[in-house]
Scaffold this motif. Structure first.
Motif, mmCIF file in Angstrom:
data_model
loop_
_atom_site.group_PDB
_atom_site.id
_atom_site.type_symbol
_atom_site.label_atom_id
_atom_site.label_comp_id
_atom_site.label_asym_id
_atom_site.label_seq_id
_atom_site.Cartn_x
_atom_site.Cartn_y
_atom_site.Cartn_z
ATOM 1 N N UNK A 253 0.651 -1.221 -0.049
ATOM 2 C CA UNK A 253 0.111 -0.402 -0.274
ATOM 3 C C UNK A 253 0.669 1.074 0.369
ATOM 4 N N UNK A 254 0.447 2.141 -0.348
ATOM 5 C CA UNK A 254 0.998 3.781 -0.105
ATOM 6 C C UNK A 254 1.994 4.006 1.223
ATOM 7 N N UNK A 255 0.397 3.858 2.164
ATOM 8 C CA UNK A 255 1.448 3.926 3.892
ATOM 9 C C UNK A 255 3.023 2.925 3.450
ATOM 10 N N UNK A 256 3.165 2.540 3.140
ATOM 11 C CA UNK A 256 4.326 1.462 3.023
ATOM 12 C C UNK A 256 5.624 1.836 1.899
ATOM 13 N N UNK A 257 5.264 3.212 1.214
ATOM 14 C CA UNK A 257 6.138 3.411 -0.044
ATOM 15 C C UNK A 257 6.701 4.648 0.850
ATOM 16 N N UNK A 258 8.200 4.317 0.758
ATOM 17 C CA UNK A 258 8.768 5.814 0.302
ATOM 18 C C UNK A 258 10.166 6.714 -0.666
ATOM 19 N N UNK A 259 9.487 7.781 -1.280
ATOM 20 C CA UNK A 259 10.343 7.755 -2.003
ATOM 21 C C UNK A 259 11.441 8.871 -1.337
ATOM 22 N N UNK A 260 12.435 8.496 -1.701
ATOM 23 C CA UNK A 260 13.839 9.447 -1.545
ATOM 24 C C UNK A 260 14.509 10.687 -2.727
ATOM 25 N N UNK A 261 14.605 11.746 -2.260
ATOM 26 C CA UNK A 261 15.200 12.646 -3.543
ATOM 27 C C UNK A 261 16.706 12.055 -3.525
ATOM 28 N N UNK A 262 17.399 11.338 -4.525
ATOM 29 C CA UNK A 262 18.675 10.860 -4.781
ATOM 30 C C UNK A 262 19.811 12.455 -4.685
ATOM 31 N N UNK A 263 19.438 13.073 -3.476
ATOM 32 C CA UNK A 263 20.297 14.578 -3.605
ATOM 33 C C UNK A 263 21.815 14.619 -3.843
ATOM 34 N N UNK A 264 22.564 13.702 -4.189
ATOM 35 C CA UNK A 264 23.955 13.089 -3.366
ATOM 36 C C UNK A 264 24.359 14.454 -2.435
ATOM 37 N N UNK A 265 25.059 15.126 -2.641
ATOM 38 C CA UNK A 265 26.234 15.928 -2.315
ATOM 39 C C UNK A 265 25.321 17.538 -2.913
ATOM 40 N N UNK A 266 23.764 17.513 -3.505
ATOM 41 C CA UNK A 266 23.263 18.908 -4.222
ATOM 42 C C UNK A 266 22.891 19.254 -2.742
ATOM 43 N N UNK A 267 21.346 20.337 -2.807
ATOM 44 C CA UNK A 267 20.952 21.119 -1.281
ATOM 45 C C UNK A 267 19.599 20.335 -1.395
ATOM 46 N N UNK A 268 19.265 20.186 -0.304
ATOM 47 C CA UNK A 268 18.243 19.465 0.155
ATOM 48 C C UNK A 268 17.021 20.144 -0.657
ATOM 49 N N UNK A 269 15.628 19.930 -0.826
ATOM 50 C CA UNK A 269 14.441 20.767 -1.320
ATOM 51 C C UNK A 269 13.485 21.094 0.020
ATOM 52 N N UNK A 270 12.303 22.519 -0.511
ATOM 53 C CA UNK A 270 12.087 22.879 0.732
ATOM 54 C C UNK A 270 11.098 21.536 -0.167
ATOM 55 N N UNK A 271 9.593 21.467 0.926
ATOM 56 C CA UNK A 271 8.928 21.156 1.326
ATOM 57 C C UNK A 271 7.659 21.556 -1.021
ATOM 58 N N UNK A 272 8.061 22.499 -0.973
ATOM 59 C CA UNK A 272 7.192 22.959 -1.530
ATOM 60 C C UNK A 272 7.622 22.415 -2.926
ATOM 61 N N UNK A 273 9.369 21.996 -3.261
ATOM 62 C CA UNK A 273 9.645 21.948 -4.289
ATOM 63 C C UNK A 273 9.662 20.287 -4.229
ATOM 64 N N UNK A 274 9.626 19.644 -3.101
ATOM 65 C CA UNK A 274 9.435 17.964 -2.967
ATOM 66 C C UNK A 274 7.983 18.240 -3.971
ATOM 67 N N UNK A 275 6.889 18.193 -3.592
ATOM 68 C CA UNK A 275 5.279 18.653 -3.779
ATOM 69 C C UNK A 275 5.725 18.522 -5.564
ATOM 70 N N UNK A 276 6.765 20.238 -6.245
ATOM 71 C CA UNK A 276 6.310 19.873 -7.436
ATOM 72 C C UNK A 276 7.635 18.877 -8.156
ATOM 73 N N UNK A 277 8.493 18.083 -7.220
ATOM 74 C CA UNK A 277 9.247 17.865 -8.356
ATOM 75 C C UNK A 277 8.153 16.052 -8.264
#
Length: 421
Positions: free
Chosen positions: A95-119
């Motif tokens: 189910x959806x509540x057992x799925x995690x999405x991780x942004x593979x930033x490497x050494x780049x800056x973290x994204x804001x919540x707004x950016x994550x939503x858009x991404x």
């Protein structure tokens, strides 16, 4: 009147009379098709995975999953890939509540919540948990060490997941040869220490652009064998994120198929070369900051004669894009001494100074950007106020000058003189 993408706008310019401008670009699609066709190509890849069972079958015995996705500086249309993956996982019983999405930033800056939503898109964001990766060692777990000495430290959430899936887009890469595939894991969700050691290998091992056959990429593949990725979905996209090809399945074998497709499209013969090359990364997100735009500069250099001129048109609204890069640039009192230091001891982020130095050793670089004039000058570039005025100055009516334009410089790579490619 020629026009170049600049951030999310455009810049137009005129070529003085008596001169011609040749356009050099990757193999543009004749008809990239609609978003519906992009979705269909992704669906076909998922239905016919390479050297792998379909994801819905792989996931049947699993209770949870993690999906690694590229960050916002990449052209990957992540929502188009995530939606069918979630369908496959749901069908398999996760189910959806057992799925995690991780942004593979490497050494780049973290994204804001707004950016994550858009991404990931609003619908996906409301269905699953979306996380920024942290490259701090305390947020990663040590798995082992590769033959070349890279300490493999991976995001704790990713390492603990029973089902690891990666998505991304494939294009040539000057440091490791080719992007996509195993790069989602390292550097994507690795610690700074891990990334730095792997990238430092580039000081002694040079990659052939468009190929994974080099020690730096093989080091990534060895790291992946320590923390296996169970399923991959990668795409080849144009500068507008249209999906031109898609491959799915085994992370090495499917990626090899995608690598050949990407090489056919993005590698361009670097002959002839030109006195002046005007290059744009292709606008946002490839010109978001200089950390990314340097890649276009390196591509442009391959099409420029020794002693020739490069005019880089890149907005760089986030300026340099990396704290280490900026810190070293701000405190660099003797450029040759700094370059020697970085050649002797690789520093992640600051290594971009080495890339710039290689170009400045053979070419003069002008930069049209939103960056302050002093920052441009510290980089070693000449700031441009008016592109038309500069071209009037450089393209003299009395002097024949070969000039070219790279409108999509981030995707236009010089083809190596190698029979294998």
């Amino acid at each position: 009147m020629p026009m170049l993408r600049y951030g999310q706008t455009t810049v137009s310019f005129q070529i003085p009379s008596g001169h011609t401008l040749r356009t050099v670009t990757y193999r543009l699609p004749r008809n990239p098709g609609s978003q519906l066709e992009s979705r269909a190509r992704i669906r076909r890849a998922l239905d016919a995975p390479i050297s792998s069972s379909p994801l819905r079958r792989l996931a049947r015995s699993k209770t949870e999953a993690v999906i690694l996705i590229p960050d916002g500086t990449r052209l990957c249309p992540s929502p188009l890939l995530l939606e069918p993956l979630l369908e496959e996982l749901n069908e398999a019983g996760i189910p959806d509540d057992r799925i995690d999405v991780v942004v593979a930033l490497g050494y780049h800056r973290r994204h804001t919540q707004e950016e994550l939503r858009e991404l990931v898109s609003h619908p996906v964001y409301t269905r699953v948990r979306v996380h920024n990766h942290s490259c701090l060692s305390e947020d990663c777990v040590y798995i082992g060490t590769t033959t070349l000495g890279t300490p493999v430290e991976i995001n704790r959430l990713v390492a603990a997941s029973p089902l690891r899936i990666v998505i991304g887009n494939i294009e040539p890469h000057s440091l490791v040869g080719i992007s996509g595939g195993v790069k989602s894991l390292v550097p994507g969700v690795a610690s700074k220490r891990c990334i730095e050691h792997n990238h430092a290998l580039s000081l002694t091992h040079k990659a052939i652009v468009g190929s994974s056959d080099n020690p730096v990429h093989r080091d990534l593949e060895e790291a992946q064998r320590l923390v296996p990725v169970h399923f991959m979905l990668n795409v080849i996209v144009d500068h507008d994120r249209h999906v031109l090809d898609a491959v799915a399945g085994d992370i090495v074998k499917a990626h090899q198929v995608g690598m050949r497709l990407a090489a056919e499209r993005f590698l361009v013969p670097a002959s002839p070369v030109y006195d002046i090359v005007i290059a744009s990364p292709g606008g946002y997100p490839k010109d978001l900051h200089m950390y990314q735009a340097v890649k276009t500069l390196r591509n442009a250099a391959a099409f420029t004669k020794p002693g020739g001129t490069i005019i880089l048109v890149a907005e760089c609204s986030e300026m340099l894009g990396n704290g280490q890069f900026q810190a070293w640039l701000d405190t660099m009192h003797n450029r040759s001494h700094t370059v020697a230091q970085l050649r002797a001891h690789f520093v992640l982020g600051a290594h971009k100074i080495l890339h710039i130095d290689e170009i400045l050793a053979h070419h003069r670089v002008y930069l049209l950007s939103a960056m302050p004039r002093p920052v441009t000058q510290l980089l070693g570039f000449t700031p441009v106020e008016s592109l038309n005025s500069l071209l009037e100055e450089l393209l003299s009516p009395q002097r024949p000058t070969a000039a070219a334009c790279l409108p999509y410089g981030a995707l236009t790579f010089p083809k190596p003189a190698s029979p294998s490619l």
